[in-house]
Design an enzyme around this catalytic site. Structure first.
Site, PDB file in Angstrom:
ATOM      1  CD  GLU A   1      -1.635  -2.457   1.620  1.00  0.00           C
ATOM      2  OE1 GLU A   1      -0.492  -2.515   1.973  1.00  0.00           O
ATOM      3  OE2 GLU A   1      -2.273  -3.322   1.303  1.00  0.00           O
TER       4      GLU A   1
ATOM      5  CG  HIS B   1     -10.687  -6.569   7.749  1.00  0.00           C
ATOM      6  ND1 HIS B   1      -9.762  -7.039   8.580  1.00  0.00           N
ATOM      7  CD2 HIS B   1     -10.534  -6.513   6.523  1.00  0.00           C
ATOM      8  CE1 HIS B   1      -8.586  -7.662   7.712  1.00  0.00           C
ATOM      9  NE2 HIS B   1      -9.047  -7.101   6.450  1.00  0.00           N
TER      10      HIS B   1
HETATM   11  C1  TPP Z   1      -2.437  -4.219   4.438  1.00  0.00           C
HETATM   12  C2  TPP Z   1      -3.344  -5.268   4.028  1.00  0.00           C
HETATM   13  N1  TPP Z   1      -3.498  -5.257   3.018  1.00  0.00           N
HETATM   14  C3  TPP Z   1      -4.090  -5.986   2.004  1.00  0.00           C
HETATM   15  C4  TPP Z   1      -5.106  -6.681   2.844  1.00  0.00           C
HETATM   16  C5  TPP Z   1      -6.183  -7.791   2.005  1.00  0.00           C
HETATM   17  N2  TPP Z   1      -5.472  -9.111   2.099  1.00  0.00           N
HETATM   18  C6  TPP Z   1      -5.684 -10.098   3.161  1.00  0.00           C
HETATM   19  S1  TPP Z   1      -5.117 -11.786   2.747  1.00  0.00           S
HETATM   20  C7  TPP Z   1      -4.314 -10.869   1.282  1.00  0.00           C
HETATM   21  C8  TPP Z   1      -3.627 -11.791   0.363  1.00  0.00           C
HETATM   22  C9  TPP Z   1      -2.251 -12.355   1.069  1.00  0.00           C
HETATM   23  O1  TPP Z   1      -1.482 -12.980   0.460  1.00  0.00           O
HETATM   24  P1  TPP Z   1      -0.402 -13.740   1.048  1.00  0.00           P
HETATM   25  O2  TPP Z   1       0.502 -12.915   1.744  1.00  0.00           O
HETATM   26  O3  TPP Z   1       0.243 -14.647   0.015  1.00  0.00           O
HETATM   27  O4  TPP Z   1      -1.207 -14.872   2.117  1.00  0.00           O
HETATM   28  P2  TPP Z   1      -2.010 -15.997   1.690  1.00  0.00           P
HETATM   29  O5  TPP Z   1      -3.453 -15.506   1.674  1.00  0.00           O
HETATM   30  O6  TPP Z   1      -1.372 -16.561   0.175  1.00  0.00           O
HETATM   31  O7  TPP Z   1      -1.977 -17.079   2.505  1.00  0.00           O
HETATM   32  C10 TPP Z   1      -4.747  -9.713   0.954  1.00  0.00           C
HETATM   33  C11 TPP Z   1      -4.407  -8.702   0.004  1.00  0.00           C
HETATM   34  C12 TPP Z   1      -5.107  -7.027   4.367  1.00  0.00           C
HETATM   35  N3  TPP Z   1      -5.609  -7.718   5.099  1.00  0.00           N
HETATM   36  N4  TPP Z   1      -3.979  -5.932   4.628  1.00  0.00           N
END
Ligand code: TPP
Ligand code: MG
Lengths: 321, 333
Positions: free
Chosen positions: B71, B140
């Protein structure tokens, strides 16, 4: 080094518990009874369990939005977790946090996290506590391939190295952050990122408990012995959507089926212990039955547990006002 | 004119402005989705709740940009691009994630124009979801519009319906200052008649959804619907309410608020953000200072308690303002 029978049995039980817990949540979520966002850890069990098998209760971990597996692997009570996910007063966080915020500091579990990249800085702090308090503890940050692109994560790799912290950075690389592939979102690679900070790097196959266990043992031994932080890159696959309700149109239709068929950590564990005569399969069957009962009673108890009350709303914002 | 959801209204505003102005670009996490996925399906999500669906297909990857989960860098990139010729609409997904990129908004985008002696324009829009009621828990569910309203240089929009959302978003995109545009995540399926053509709703002009004699209820975003429901019930008891939707918390239509208070003599403010230093405090101060003589009764605020947003359903219900609470607090007797 041979893994003790006790550790093997405990680890199998933890992996099976995660699997059954998550698959049950998948079904219960579909009924509409579970509130909020739920991210399942199925398919990735060997990572949490292989790492945590090398930790003691006083070591610290930080988890992610996909946190149920890390909680179970670190010994958080399954009944309390289920009740939390149902929003009940008997939940580990008294119904205040839900799936994305399960935490139990008494177990060295610093919390699942709703903020991607929230954990790695906290783990620098936990590692600093271990170092200053000289308790011989290690702190482990689990984070995803997606989270590896957060500034907080990259800054933490630097800080942990500058301060020579007893920290392990476990990148759980399932190839996706939400609906975006790591091949698009991650420039360079994790290995070079570690190298960029002068940090030792290890990687392993996350569907093989033994591979994770051995790599994690080396990483954790390194950090515990005062030689500074390590990155452990675990390659794995998630078996369900990013969150419950995700149809996964971004993934090839056979991708999950292929992973389930060919890279199931529970199946490969059973094969390995049978082949190498490490355990009796009957002992594993007994565990399977016990886990099924445990999860069933956790669900029943959660559904019947009392809700939090009005006074709980205002409680615990501060220690003292 | 046809019935459109809050989600469709926003999608249409983005589409029409992107057609009109080639400098409008979209960026955010999974605003399209599917990049680097094994199925090759593009636009797999179109935003986490489907709000930007279909825009990639029409405008292509050079104008609809999926970002890594970073972000601080892409919100900052949007600010930098805005100052140098583009008109970016950056999506932050949940407004709570502003914790990861506040510097780029607060110390960079918001201050360019003033710090640079009036020599910069930053036509940036940051869209994000806000609000409780989804069991999305403490990280959230926040309603952070007061945080942005506090920062000089930012304009802050909180639309209360699909019609409002479309007109205000088009206005936001055409505006030359940085605008924070907050969408209540519980409202995406709300429907109403929305014109098909592009239209704008000016900032700083409150909307009176009803006019009455006894009480003025100022409500923000999703609270407007609840205030109207409460006003319907009060009408049956012979109490007539004005319901005022400020639409933007900065600029704030102080004039209309003061006029309504002069007319009714009573003020209730409904604000779902945390109660300390929120809009209810801000508007109370305005009225106490400038319309004190018109007040027949103390100002009342309908706000959540000073706690994080709880997860559990009964706690979240207790936390939130609702029509019952508004009705109770708005009844002069
Ligand atoms: C700061 C922030 N940005 C975006 C999100 C939305 N979000 C939640 S999980 C996720 C994906 C995370 O991907 P990864 O780190 O690869 O973990 P995975 O879900 O694959 O276990 C996103 C973008 C969030 N919760 N917090
Ligand atoms: Mg991932």
């Amino acid at each position: 080094m041979q893994i003790s029978q006790e550790t093997l049995l405990r680890s199998y039980r933890a992996m099976r518990t995660i699997r059954v817990f998550e698959e049950r949540l998948h079904r219960e979520f579909a009924t509409g009874e579970i509130p909020g966002f739920v991210h399942l850890y199925c398919g990735e069990e060997a990572s949490a369990v292989g790492v945590c098998a090398n930790l003691t209760e006083q070591d610290t971990i930080a988890s992610t939005h996909r946190g149920h597996g890390h909680c179970i692997a670190k010994g958080v009570d399954v009944g309390g977790m289920m009740a939390e996910i149902y929003g009940r007063k008997s939940g580990v966080c008294r119904g205040k946090g839900g799936s994305m915020h399960i935490a139990d500091l008494s177990k060295g579990m610093l919390g699942a996290n709703g903020i991607v990249g929230g954990g790695p800085p906290l783990i620098c702090g936990a590692a600093l506590s271990h170092k200053v308090l000289k308790d011989n503890g290690v702190a482990v940050a689990f984070y995803g391939d997606g989270a590896s692109n957060e500034g907080t994560t990259l800054e933490s790799l630097n800080l942990a190295t500058v301060w020579q912290l007893p920290a392990v950075f476990v990148v759980e690389d399932n190839g996706y952050g939400e609906a975006t592939g790591a091949s698009y979102a991650c420039a360079g690679n994790q290995k070079d990122r570690a190298a960029g900070f002068g940090m030792p790097y290890m990687e392993c196959n996350g569907s093989d408990f033994f591979a994770v266990h051995d790599a994690a043992r080396d990483a954790i031994d390194h950090a515990r012995s005062g030689k500074g932080p390590v990155m452990l890159h675990v390659h794995l696959e998630r078996w369900y959507g990013h969150f419950e309700g995700d149809s996964m149109s971004y993934r090839a239709s056979n991708e999950v089926a292929d992973a389930k068929k060919n890279r199931d950590c529970l199946e490969s564990f059973r094969k390995r212990v049978e082949q190498d005569k490490l355990l009796e399969l009957s002992a594993l069957d007994e565990i399977d039955a016990a886990v099924a009962d445990e999860v069933e009673s956790a669900v029943q108890a959660a559904k019947q547990a009392p809700w939090p009350e009005e006074a709980d709303l205002l409680a615990d914002v501060y220690v003292k006002i | 004119m046809s019935k459109k959801s809050f989600r469709q209204a926003i999608n249409e505003a983005l589409r029409q402005e992107m057609r009109r102005d080639p400098t409008v670009v979209l960026m955010g996490e999974d605003v399209a989705g599917g990049q680097g996925g094994s199925s090759g399906v593009k636009d797999a999500w179109g935003g986490v709740l489907g709000v930007t669906k279909g825009l990639l297909t029409e405008f292509g990857e050079s104008r609809v940009l999926d970002t890594p989960i970073s972000e601080a860098s892409y919100i900052g990139a949007a600010a930098g691009a805005a100052a140098t010729g583009l008109r970016p609409v950056a999506e932050l997904m949940f407004v709570d994630f502003v914790g990861c990129c506040l510097d780029q908004i607060m110390n960079q985008a918001a201050k360019f124009r003033y710090m640079f002696g009036g020599k910069a324009r930053t036509p940036l829009v940051i869209r994000a979801m806000y609000g409780a009621g989804f069991n999305a828990a403490a990280q959230h569910s926040q309603a952070l519009y007061p945080l942005f309203t506090h920062i000089p240089g930012l304009k802050v929009v909180v639309p209360s319906s699909p019609y409002e959302a479309k007109g205000l978003l088009i206005e936001a995109i055409r505006d030359d200052d940085p605008v924070i545009f907050l969408e209540n995540k519980v409202m995406y399926d709300d429907e109403e008649e929305v014109p098909d053509e592009a239209y704008t709703i000016p900032f700083g002009e409150a909307n009176l959804t009803r006019e009455g004699n006894d009480v003025t209820i100022v409500a923000i975003g999703r609270m407007v619907g609840m205030a109207n429901e409460a006003a319907d019930r009060l009408a049956k008891q012979g109490i007539s309410c004005t319901v005022l939707d400020p639409r933007t918390t900065f600029p704030l239509d102080e004039q209309t608020i003061l006029e309504c208070v002069e007319d009714t003599g009573r003020l209730v403010i409904v604000d779902e953000s945390s109660p300390r230093c929120n809009m209810a405090c801000d508007i109370s101060a305005l009225v106490a200072e400038q319309a004190f003589g018109a007040l027949k009764a103390p100002i009342r605020r309908v706000v959540p308690p000073h706690t994080p947003v709880p997860f559990s359903t009964p706690l979240e219900k207790l936390y939130m303002p609702n029509a019952d609470k508004i009705e109770l607090r708005s009844n002069p007797s």
